[in-house]
Design a protein around this motif. Structure first.
Motif, PDB file in Angstrom:
ATOM      1  N   ARG A  21       0.828  -1.218   0.000  1.00 60.04           N
ATOM      2  CA  ARG A  21       0.000   0.000   0.000  1.00 60.04           C
ATOM      3  C   ARG A  21       0.857   1.261   0.000  1.00 60.04           C
ATOM      4  O   ARG A  21       0.574   2.215  -0.718  1.00 60.04           O
ATOM      5  CB  ARG A  21      -0.939   0.005   1.202  1.00 60.04           C
ATOM      6  CG  ARG A  21      -2.067  -0.979   1.084  1.00 60.04           C
ATOM      7  CD  ARG A  21      -2.946  -0.924   2.296  1.00 60.04           C
ATOM      8  NE  ARG A  21      -4.033  -1.880   2.193  1.00 60.04           N
ATOM      9  CZ  ARG A  21      -4.791  -2.253   3.197  1.00 60.04           C
ATOM     10  NH1 ARG A  21      -4.581  -1.733   4.407  1.00 60.04           N
ATOM     11  NH2 ARG A  21      -5.744  -3.121   3.030  1.00 60.04           N
ATOM     12  N   VAL A  22       1.904   1.263   0.816  1.00 60.53           N
ATOM     13  CA  VAL A  22       2.798   2.422   0.873  1.00 60.53           C
ATOM     14  C   VAL A  22       3.514   2.594  -0.464  1.00 60.53           C
ATOM     15  O   VAL A  22       3.617   3.707  -0.988  1.00 60.53           O
ATOM     16  CB  VAL A  22       3.795   2.295   2.049  1.00 60.53           C
ATOM     17  CG1 VAL A  22       4.933   3.293   1.928  1.00 60.53           C
ATOM     18  CG2 VAL A  22       3.066   2.467   3.370  1.00 60.53           C
ATOM     19  N   HIS A  23       4.000   1.507  -1.042  1.00 60.81           N
ATOM     20  CA  HIS A  23       4.691   1.590  -2.332  1.00 60.81           C
ATOM     21  C   HIS A  23       3.754   2.134  -3.418  1.00 60.81           C
ATOM     22  O   HIS A  23       4.144   3.001  -4.204  1.00 60.81           O
ATOM     23  CB  HIS A  23       5.241   0.222  -2.726  1.00 60.81           C
ATOM     24  CG  HIS A  23       6.069   0.258  -3.964  1.00 60.81           C
ATOM     25  ND1 HIS A  23       7.351   0.773  -3.981  1.00 60.81           N
ATOM     26  CD2 HIS A  23       5.811  -0.132  -5.234  1.00 60.81           C
ATOM     27  CE1 HIS A  23       7.835   0.691  -5.204  1.00 60.81           C
ATOM     28  NE2 HIS A  23       6.918   0.145  -5.986  1.00 60.81           N
ATOM     29  N   LYS A  24       2.522   1.641  -3.460  1.00 62.28           N
ATOM     30  CA  LYS A  24       1.551   2.128  -4.441  1.00 62.28           C
ATOM     31  C   LYS A  24       1.274   3.618  -4.230  1.00 62.28           C
ATOM     32  O   LYS A  24       1.199   4.390  -5.193  1.00 62.28           O
ATOM     33  CB  LYS A  24       0.255   1.321  -4.336  1.00 62.28           C
ATOM     34  CG  LYS A  24      -0.777   1.708  -5.357  1.00 62.28           C
ATOM     35  CD  LYS A  24      -2.011   0.837  -5.245  1.00 62.28           C
ATOM     36  CE  LYS A  24      -3.052   1.279  -6.270  1.00 62.28           C
ATOM     37  NZ  LYS A  24      -4.284   0.494  -6.170  1.00 62.28           N
ATOM     38  N   THR A  25       1.131   4.031  -2.990  1.00 57.58           N
ATOM     39  CA  THR A  25       0.913   5.452  -2.681  1.00 57.58           C
ATOM     40  C   THR A  25       2.091   6.288  -3.163  1.00 57.58           C
ATOM     41  O   THR A  25       1.911   7.330  -3.801  1.00 57.58           O
ATOM     42  CB  THR A  25       0.710   5.646  -1.166  1.00 57.58           C
ATOM     43  OG1 THR A  25      -0.458   4.937  -0.767  1.00 57.58           O
ATOM     44  CG2 THR A  25       0.582   7.117  -0.805  1.00 57.58           C
ATOM     45  N   MET A  26       3.305   5.842  -2.884  1.00 57.52           N
ATOM     46  CA  MET A  26       4.489   6.608  -3.272  1.00 57.52           C
ATOM     47  C   MET A  26       4.632   6.710  -4.784  1.00 57.52           C
ATOM     48  O   MET A  26       5.090   7.734  -5.292  1.00 57.52           O
ATOM     49  CB  MET A  26       5.745   6.003  -2.642  1.00 57.52           C
ATOM     50  CG  MET A  26       5.864   6.264  -1.152  1.00 57.52           C
ATOM     51  SD  MET A  26       5.668   8.007  -0.713  1.00 57.52           S
ATOM     52  CE  MET A  26       6.906   8.769  -1.742  1.00 57.52           C
ATOM     53  N   HIS A  57      -1.730   4.213   6.084  1.00 56.74           N
ATOM     54  CA  HIS A  57      -1.352   2.849   5.696  1.00 56.74           C
ATOM     55  C   HIS A  57      -0.350   2.214   6.664  1.00 56.74           C
ATOM     56  O   HIS A  57       0.002   1.054   6.507  1.00 56.74           O
ATOM     57  CB  HIS A  57      -0.719   2.846   4.303  1.00 56.74           C
ATOM     58  CG  HIS A  57      -1.625   3.276   3.209  1.00 56.74           C
ATOM     59  ND1 HIS A  57      -2.904   2.799   3.061  1.00 56.74           N
ATOM     60  CD2 HIS A  57      -1.431   4.149   2.193  1.00 56.74           C
ATOM     61  CE1 HIS A  57      -3.461   3.363   1.996  1.00 56.74           C
ATOM     62  NE2 HIS A  57      -2.585   4.189   1.463  1.00 56.74           N
ATOM     63  N   MET A  58       0.122   2.975   7.625  1.00 56.39           N
ATOM     64  CA  MET A  58       1.211   2.525   8.487  1.00 56.39           C
ATOM     65  C   MET A  58       0.726   2.126   9.875  1.00 56.39           C
ATOM     66  O   MET A  58      -0.311   2.586  10.331  1.00 56.39           O
ATOM     67  CB  MET A  58       2.236   3.653   8.663  1.00 56.39           C
ATOM     68  CG  MET A  58       2.912   4.094   7.400  1.00 56.39           C
ATOM     69  SD  MET A  58       3.856   5.619   7.614  1.00 56.39           S
ATOM     70  CE  MET A  58       5.013   5.136   8.875  1.00 56.39           C
ATOM     71  N   THR A  59       1.518   1.287  10.532  1.00 55.79           N
ATOM     72  CA  THR A  59       1.406   1.075  11.972  1.00 55.79           C
ATOM     73  C   THR A  59       2.529   1.914  12.565  1.00 55.79           C
ATOM     74  O   THR A  59       3.715   1.578  12.424  1.00 55.79           O
ATOM     75  CB  THR A  59       1.574  -0.417  12.332  1.00 55.79           C
ATOM     76  OG1 THR A  59       0.541  -1.146  11.687  1.00 55.79           O
ATOM     77  CG2 THR A  59       1.507  -0.633  13.829  1.00 55.79           C
ATOM     78  N   LEU A  60       2.163   3.021  13.195  1.00 56.02           N
ATOM     79  CA  LEU A  60       3.144   4.045  13.551  1.00 56.02           C
ATOM     80  C   LEU A  60       4.152   3.618  14.612  1.00 56.02           C
ATOM     81  O   LEU A  60       5.215   4.221  14.716  1.00 56.02           O
ATOM     82  CB  LEU A  60       2.428   5.329  13.969  1.00 56.02           C
ATOM     83  CG  LEU A  60       1.561   5.955  12.870  1.00 56.02           C
ATOM     84  CD1 LEU A  60       0.846   7.189  13.392  1.00 56.02           C
ATOM     85  CD2 LEU A  60       2.368   6.286  11.629  1.00 56.02           C
ATOM     86  N   ASP A  61       3.859   2.562  15.384  1.00 56.46           N
ATOM     87  CA  ASP A  61       4.839   2.130  16.385  1.00 56.46           C
ATOM     88  C   ASP A  61       5.845   1.118  15.841  1.00 56.46           C
ATOM     89  O   ASP A  61       6.801   0.768  16.528  1.00 56.46           O
ATOM     90  CB  ASP A  61       4.150   1.601  17.643  1.00 56.46           C
ATOM     91  CG  ASP A  61       3.244   0.414  17.370  1.00 56.46           C
ATOM     92  OD1 ASP A  61       2.930   0.143  16.198  1.00 56.46           O
ATOM     93  OD2 ASP A  61       2.849  -0.255  18.347  1.00 56.46           O
ATOM     94  N   THR A  62       5.671   0.648  14.580  1.00 61.20           N
ATOM     95  CA  THR A  62       6.649  -0.288  14.001  1.00 61.20           C
ATOM     96  C   THR A  62       7.180   0.149  12.642  1.00 61.20           C
ATOM     97  O   THR A  62       8.284  -0.232  12.270  1.00 61.20           O
ATOM     98  CB  THR A  62       6.046  -1.704  13.844  1.00 61.20           C
ATOM     99  OG1 THR A  62       4.908  -1.634  13.011  1.00 61.20           O
ATOM    100  CG2 THR A  62       5.690  -2.305  15.187  1.00 61.20           C
ATOM    101  N   ASP A  63       6.403   0.902  11.872  1.00 58.69           N
ATOM    102  CA  ASP A  63       6.803   1.331  10.530  1.00 58.69           C
ATOM    103  C   ASP A  63       7.406   2.731  10.583  1.00 58.69           C
ATOM    104  O   ASP A  63       7.148   3.492  11.515  1.00 58.69           O
ATOM    105  CB  ASP A  63       5.595   1.360   9.593  1.00 58.69           C
ATOM    106  CG  ASP A  63       4.934   0.001   9.445  1.00 58.69           C
ATOM    107  OD1 ASP A  63       5.633  -1.021   9.578  1.00 58.69           O
ATOM    108  OD2 ASP A  63       3.723  -0.034   9.179  1.00 58.69           O
TER     109      ASP A  63
END
Length: 97
Positions: A21-26, A57-63
């Motif tokens: 998801r992050v790659h597609k967004t970027m 799209h992130m889990t802010l405590d690990t990504d």
């Protein structure tokens, strides 16, 4: 016309689904230099939209995502050796489709 700035964006996403998801967004905001490293020419509003979309799209405590402001888009800061694999950045201004 809003001033555009050049950003280097890199990320470390710990789960395959979030990574896709992050790659597609970027890919919607910039050109990949490597799989998780992008070069983006963005207005302030585009940068805000990008960071908002990424954090969704992130889990802010690990990504993590790192955004480095490289300054105005008219300054040359990169030297490529070998293939560049990038489309030239878009010209500023409106695009009529």
């Amino acid at each position: 016309m809003a001033a555009r700035r050049r950003y280097l964006v890199t990320y470390d996403i710990r789960h395959a689904k979030r990574l896709r998801r992050v790659h597609k967004t970027m890919k919607a905001y910039g050109d990949p230099l490597q799989y998780s490293v992008f070069l983006c020419d963005l207005s302030a509003m585009e940068r805000l939209a990008m960071t908002d979309e990424l954090s969704g799209h992130m889990t802010l405590d690990t990504d993590s995502v790192v955004i480095v402001d490289l300054g105005a888009t008219d300054l040359t800061r990169f030297e490529f050796i070998g293939t560049r694999n990038l489309e030239p950045p878009p010209e500023p201004g409106a695009t009529i489709v």
